[in-house]
Motif scaffolding. Structure first.
Motif, PDB file in Angstrom:
ATOM      1  N   UNK A  11      61.723  10.650  45.069  1.00  0.00           N
ATOM      2  CA  UNK A  11      63.210  10.586  45.030  1.00  0.00           C
ATOM      3  C   UNK A  11      63.912   9.400  45.239  1.00  0.00           C
ATOM      4  N   UNK A  12      63.288   8.507  44.981  1.00  0.00           N
ATOM      5  CA  UNK A  12      63.433   6.837  45.250  1.00  0.00           C
ATOM      6  C   UNK A  12      63.845   6.167  43.798  1.00  0.00           C
ATOM      7  N   UNK A  13      62.675   6.453  42.499  1.00  0.00           N
ATOM      8  CA  UNK A  13      62.882   6.853  41.293  1.00  0.00           C
ATOM      9  C   UNK A  13      63.948   7.104  40.604  1.00  0.00           C
ATOM     10  N   UNK A  14      64.568   8.249  41.498  1.00  0.00           N
ATOM     11  CA  UNK A  14      65.521   9.414  41.739  1.00  0.00           C
ATOM     12  C   UNK A  14      65.228  10.150  40.262  1.00  0.00           C
ATOM     13  N   UNK A  15      63.640  10.070  40.141  1.00  0.00           N
ATOM     14  CA  UNK A  15      62.799  12.088  39.146  1.00  0.00           C
ATOM     15  C   UNK A  15      62.859  11.665  38.011  1.00  0.00           C
ATOM     16  N   UNK A  16      63.046   9.980  37.580  1.00  0.00           N
ATOM     17  CA  UNK A  16      63.241   9.771  36.269  1.00  0.00           C
ATOM     18  C   UNK A  16      60.866   9.451  35.801  1.00  0.00           C
ATOM     19  N   UNK A  17      60.524   9.547  37.247  1.00  0.00           N
ATOM     20  CA  UNK A  17      59.313   9.962  36.741  1.00  0.00           C
ATOM     21  C   UNK A  17      58.380  10.563  37.356  1.00  0.00           C
ATOM     22  N   UNK A  18      57.069  10.992  36.518  1.00  0.00           N
ATOM     23  CA  UNK A  18      56.573  11.998  37.391  1.00  0.00           C
ATOM     24  C   UNK A  18      55.094  11.144  38.365  1.00  0.00           C
ATOM     25  N   UNK A  19      55.816  11.091  39.462  1.00  0.00           N
ATOM     26  CA  UNK A  19      54.410   9.975  40.069  1.00  0.00           C
ATOM     27  C   UNK A  19      53.193  10.855  40.532  1.00  0.00           C
ATOM     28  N   UNK A  20      52.190  11.161  40.571  1.00  0.00           N
ATOM     29  CA  UNK A  20      51.599  11.339  41.145  1.00  0.00           C
ATOM     30  C   UNK A  20      50.100  10.552  42.452  1.00  0.00           C
ATOM     31  N   UNK A  21      49.410  11.115  42.795  1.00  0.00           N
ATOM     32  CA  UNK A  21      48.727  10.498  43.562  1.00  0.00           C
ATOM     33  C   UNK A  21      47.329  10.813  43.529  1.00  0.00           C
ATOM     34  N   UNK A  22      45.552   9.835  43.882  1.00  0.00           N
ATOM     35  CA  UNK A  22      44.697  10.481  43.299  1.00  0.00           C
ATOM     36  C   UNK A  22      44.725  11.523  44.221  1.00  0.00           C
ATOM     37  N   UNK A  23      45.083  11.659  45.371  1.00  0.00           N
ATOM     38  CA  UNK A  23      44.991  13.346  45.889  1.00  0.00           C
ATOM     39  C   UNK A  23      45.468  14.358  45.879  1.00  0.00           C
ATOM     40  N   UNK A  24      46.456  14.282  44.915  1.00  0.00           N
ATOM     41  CA  UNK A  24      47.035  15.136  44.085  1.00  0.00           C
ATOM     42  C   UNK A  24      46.117  15.269  42.831  1.00  0.00           C
ATOM     43  N   UNK A  25      45.668  14.882  42.319  1.00  0.00           N
ATOM     44  CA  UNK A  25      44.941  14.895  41.098  1.00  0.00           C
ATOM     45  C   UNK A  25      43.497  15.433  41.491  1.00  0.00           C
ATOM     46  N   UNK A  26      43.008  14.885  42.710  1.00  0.00           N
ATOM     47  CA  UNK A  26      41.232  16.431  43.067  1.00  0.00           C
ATOM     48  C   UNK A  26      41.843  16.845  43.999  1.00  0.00           C
ATOM     49  N   UNK A  27      42.739  17.353  44.012  1.00  0.00           N
ATOM     50  CA  UNK A  27      42.920  18.215  46.000  1.00  0.00           C
ATOM     51  C   UNK A  27      42.186  19.433  46.001  1.00  0.00           C
ATOM     52  N   UNK A  28      42.173  20.109  43.894  1.00  0.00           N
ATOM     53  CA  UNK A  28      41.193  20.453  44.701  1.00  0.00           C
ATOM     54  C   UNK A  28      40.004  20.907  44.969  1.00  0.00           C
ATOM     55  N   UNK A  29      39.368  19.488  43.988  1.00  0.00           N
ATOM     56  CA  UNK A  29      38.391  18.665  44.484  1.00  0.00           C
ATOM     57  C   UNK A  29      37.788  18.812  45.626  1.00  0.00           C
ATOM     58  N   UNK A  30      38.933  18.353  46.504  1.00  0.00           N
ATOM     59  CA  UNK A  30      38.283  18.128  48.369  1.00  0.00           C
ATOM     60  C   UNK A  30      39.076  18.980  49.042  1.00  0.00           C
ATOM     61  N   UNK A  31      39.650  20.169  48.281  1.00  0.00           N
ATOM     62  CA  UNK A  31      39.486  21.611  49.079  1.00  0.00           C
ATOM     63  C   UNK A  31      38.021  22.334  49.183  1.00  0.00           C
ATOM     64  N   UNK A  32      37.693  21.774  48.446  1.00  0.00           N
ATOM     65  CA  UNK A  32      36.409  22.454  48.111  1.00  0.00           C
ATOM     66  C   UNK A  32      35.586  22.210  48.403  1.00  0.00           C
ATOM     67  N   UNK A  33      34.974  20.697  48.789  1.00  0.00           N
ATOM     68  CA  UNK A  33      34.238  20.155  49.615  1.00  0.00           C
ATOM     69  C   UNK A  33      34.904  20.365  51.057  1.00  0.00           C
ATOM     70  N   UNK A  34      35.797  20.247  51.492  1.00  0.00           N
ATOM     71  CA  UNK A  34      35.939  20.781  53.132  1.00  0.00           C
ATOM     72  C   UNK A  34      35.485  22.035  52.870  1.00  0.00           C
ATOM     73  N   UNK A  35      35.561  22.779  52.192  1.00  0.00           N
ATOM     74  CA  UNK A  35      35.686  24.230  52.625  1.00  0.00           C
ATOM     75  C   UNK A  35      34.060  24.597  52.767  1.00  0.00           C
ATOM     76  N   UNK A  36      32.754  23.631  51.771  1.00  0.00           N
ATOM     77  CA  UNK A  36      32.354  24.033  51.399  1.00  0.00           C
ATOM     78  C   UNK A  36      31.413  23.097  52.784  1.00  0.00           C
ATOM     79  N   UNK A  37      32.050  22.284  53.465  1.00  0.00           N
ATOM     80  CA  UNK A  37      31.097  21.416  54.403  1.00  0.00           C
ATOM     81  C   UNK A  37      31.202  22.756  55.184  1.00  0.00           C
ATOM     82  N   UNK A  38      31.962  23.338  55.708  1.00  0.00           N
ATOM     83  CA  UNK A  38      31.897  24.235  56.850  1.00  0.00           C
ATOM     84  C   UNK A  38      31.463  24.749  56.715  1.00  0.00           C
TER      85      UNK A  38
END
Ligand SMILES: Nc1ncnc2c1ncn2[C@@H]1O[C@H](COP(=O)(O)OP(=O)(O)OP(=O)(O)O)[C@@H](O)[C@H]1O
Ligand SMILES: [Mg+2]
Lengths: 409, 225
Positions: free
Chosen positions: A246-273
């Motif tokens: 928002x701050x950069x007026x949507x000029x750039x696509x800003x992502x984080x390592x969490x978004x990038x690996x979210x599938x992996x981490x969700x999978x891990x969490x689920x497997x743990x359970x």
């Protein structure tokens, strides 16, 4: 009531007959120890895996990434704008622009698809752990066309420090009279890179960002700007990326390592359970022994119970004594099981006979971590299961008929 | 006012061969300070009667009053009532094997007061009075039959119950020890005004009690000496 229970417990533990060393109670204890140990091993290896995976991913990837919001690259002024704005942010440690591209690495007749990253290797506060991940050789890419490559990639290409190899880019092919000729450059290995992440160590090549621009023929253009955050902000990277968007007026696509690996981490969490739930059944099965052990004990102690009842002990008191006895044994067993589990897990991570398949699990080393949360959850769950199991047989106490017991002496 | 009043008490057991009428209308009045013997042949129902009096088991019909108060198994403070008002001595001692003599004696008071120290002090006093103070730290299996039974008596006394119900307390003792135990009970009755109801085969013992009843055909009859 507590006082009487404690008195009985003390007597029970000090009893010359050592009732708790009896067959059925030893079985109960062993059952709990084994199941808790198994659960502990599984969870601690899994947790270790998760943590190390996360660390490894973070060590290569920094935390927040700025891309051009449309197809194409960031221009020089974009990078300047981004870095200027980020400079004043307290959450940010450092940032750096880099160029990433898919290439083919080749040596003789060996070729391998790779990812080459052109970085500002001279920058002291580089957002990723490039320098820390050097396994052998140097991190300095000061000579022209020098490269640091993943140690597994080096092995596959059968090269080492000092050797030359070729980078081939299909993106910058030139039209020649002979047809389409891909761009090709020769690089010299100055260092080997080891992140621990199988994927990276088999694919990554680091070169100087200027060499990269040259090789790619993209002057003053960058693939992205990567940003390193303060440690306490790392877990909130996705939220921060969202704010900045928002701050950069949507000029750039800003992502984080969490978004990038979210599938992996969700999978891990689920497997743990899943692991946790399945292995909790082990404890449940072990608690059958609790039922039988208490039942036997009640049967054996019925004379005492009858007399205590005749002398005014309430069913509640007697039941509580039995439950407390069981819980104390269970607590002991769970603790032993947890310690044993951690020890075995530690052994598994230490030994070298059995390793993970790196291409499947990303990491090939077994890592162990046993956090206080897992510890408390295992303790809590097993004690609760044992507690409920113990409620089944103690009902028999109130069914004991005093006169029948006294007559049958 | 009678300490215990039993009216038309009946009790039967269902057995494979049919209904066994054990008590068929027992009447009995016990006053504070009484020593009462209940005799009768084996199977006549002496134990059954004592268990009913001690509220250990349900009866079919009839009434039991303690100090004019009707008490039955549904009485909500039954545990407390048994604990404070009734002391039991059985044919075999039924001491708790994991506990020492003094702890066994202290147990009913401990259950009642939750004060372990006081209970132990009282238990030691009693054991001393019963000439057992050098045995207080022994476990039941380290005591002779006579000693075990005396410890059991001490346990019955510790809450100073209104009545002590003894079911063949000398059943497992030899003549000498039987006599000692009975003399001790009589002594306690004289000095401390304890009330005893004792079921026994032994007519000699019965003769030493103030009142003697015989249970036959399900009813209780006073035997005049
Ligand atoms: N739970 C029971 N179920 C069936 N019958 C019972 C039960 N308890 C006692 N009886 C029977 O009731 C009768 C009275 O038993 P009780 O033990 O009161 O006799 P007793 O006079 O004390 O005998 P003893 O002198 O041998 O101790 C006996 O015939 C006994 O078999
Ligand atoms: Mg009997």
């Amino acid at each position: 009531m507590i006082k009487i229970i404690l008195f009985f417990l003390k007597k029970y533990i000090n009893s010359p007959k050592k009732e708790w060393l009896r067959f059925d109670s030893v079985f109960m204890i062993l059952g709990i120890i084994i199941s808790v140990a198994t659960l502990t091993i599984a969870l601690s290896i899994f947790e270790g895996y998760e943590t190390v995976l996360k660390d490894t991913i973070l060590s290569v990837n920094s935390h927040v990434y700025f891309y051009n919001s449309e197809v194409g690259n960031l221009q020089n002024e974009d990078v300047e704008l981004i870095q200027e704005k980020l400079q004043n942010k307290s959450e940010v440690v450092s940032s750096s622009a880099l160029i990433i591209s898919q290439v083919i690495a080749a040596k003789g007749n060996r070729i391998k698809g790779s990812i080459v990253r052109g970085i500002n290797w001279e920058q002291d506060d580089l957002p990723n752990k490039y320098r820390e991940s050097i396994w052998e050789g140097s991190w300095k890419l000061d000579k022209e066309n020098s490269a640091v490559i993943g140690f597994r990639l080096a092995k596959e290409l059968n090269i080492t420090i000092g050797d030359e190899f070729k980078l081939i880019s299909t993106m910058n092919s030139k039209m020649t009279p002979m047809g389409l000729k891909p761009k090709e450059s020769t690089f010299t290995v100055v260092g080997l890179y080891k992140s621990g992440m199988y994927e990276y160590d088999t694919k990554f090549i680091y070169i100087d960002i200027r060499d990269m621009a040259e090789f790619n023929s993209m002057q003053n253009e960058f693939t992205m700007v990567e940003v390193k955050l303060k440690p306490e902000m790392i877990e909130k990277a996705d939220y921060l990326a969202y704010l900045w968007q928002h701050e950069f007026d949507y000029k750039y696509q800003i992502t984080s390592w969490i978004d990038f690996n979210s599938n992996l981490f969700t999978l891990l969490k689920m497997e743990k359970w899943v692991i946790f739930i399945i292995l909790s059944f082990l404890i449940l099965i072990a608690s059958f022994n609790v039922v039988s052990s208490i039942s036997t004990s009640i049967l054996e102690k019925r004379m005492e119970l009858g007399i205590l009842k005749a002398y005014g002990a309430t069913d509640k008191l007697l039941q509580n004594i039995f439950v407390s006895k069981t819980l104390i044994l269970a607590l002991l067993a769970v603790s032993i099981g947890q310690v044993l589990g951690v020890l075995i897990a530690k052994f598994l991570s230490w030994q070298r006979f059995f390793v993970l398949k790196g291409d499947v699990y990303f990491l090939d080393k077994i890592n162990v971590q046993f956090g206080i949360t897992s510890w408390l959850i295992i303790l809590g769950v097993s004690i609760v299961i044992v507690f409920f199991a113990s409620l089944i047989p103690i009902k028999n106490i109130s069914r004991l008929n005093i006169t029948n017991i006294i007559r049958k002496a | 006012m009678s300490l215990i009043k039993i009216e038309k008490l009946t009790k039967s057991y269902l057995e494979a061969s049919g209904k066994l009428e054990v008590l068929q209308g027992v009447d009995l009045e016990v006053f504070t300070g009484d020593t009462i013997a209940i005799t009768g042949e084996s199977g006549s129902g002496k134990s059954t009667l004592l268990h009913m009096m001690g509220m250990l088991d349900d009866y079919d019909s009839g009434k039991i009053y303690y100090s004019d108060k009707l008490i039955d198994l549904n009485y909500n403070k039954l545990n407390e009532f048994r604990n404070k008002s009734i002391g039991f001595v059985f044919q075999s001692h039924y001491l708790l094997e994991d506990f020492t003599a003094e702890e066994n004696v202290a147990m009913p008071m401990f259950i009642n007061t939750k004060d372990f120290k006081k209970s132990l002090i009282k238990a030691r006093e009693l054991l001393k009075a019963l000439d057992l103070d050098n045995r207080k730290d022994h476990y039941p299996n380290e005591l002779s039959g006579g000693e075990q039974q005396r410890v059991a008596v001490a346990r019955a006394l510790i809450n100073s119950p209104q009545i002590i119900l003894a079911d063949e307390p000398t059943g497992n003792l030899d003549v000498k020890h039987s006599e000692e135990l009975i003399n001790m009970l009589i002594e306690l009755n004289k000095t401390k005004k304890h009330t005893f109801v004792i079921a026994t085969h032994n007519l000699e013992i019965a003769a030493k009690m103030q009142k003697c009843f015989e249970l036959a055909n399900g009813v209780l009859k006073e035997v005049t000496k």
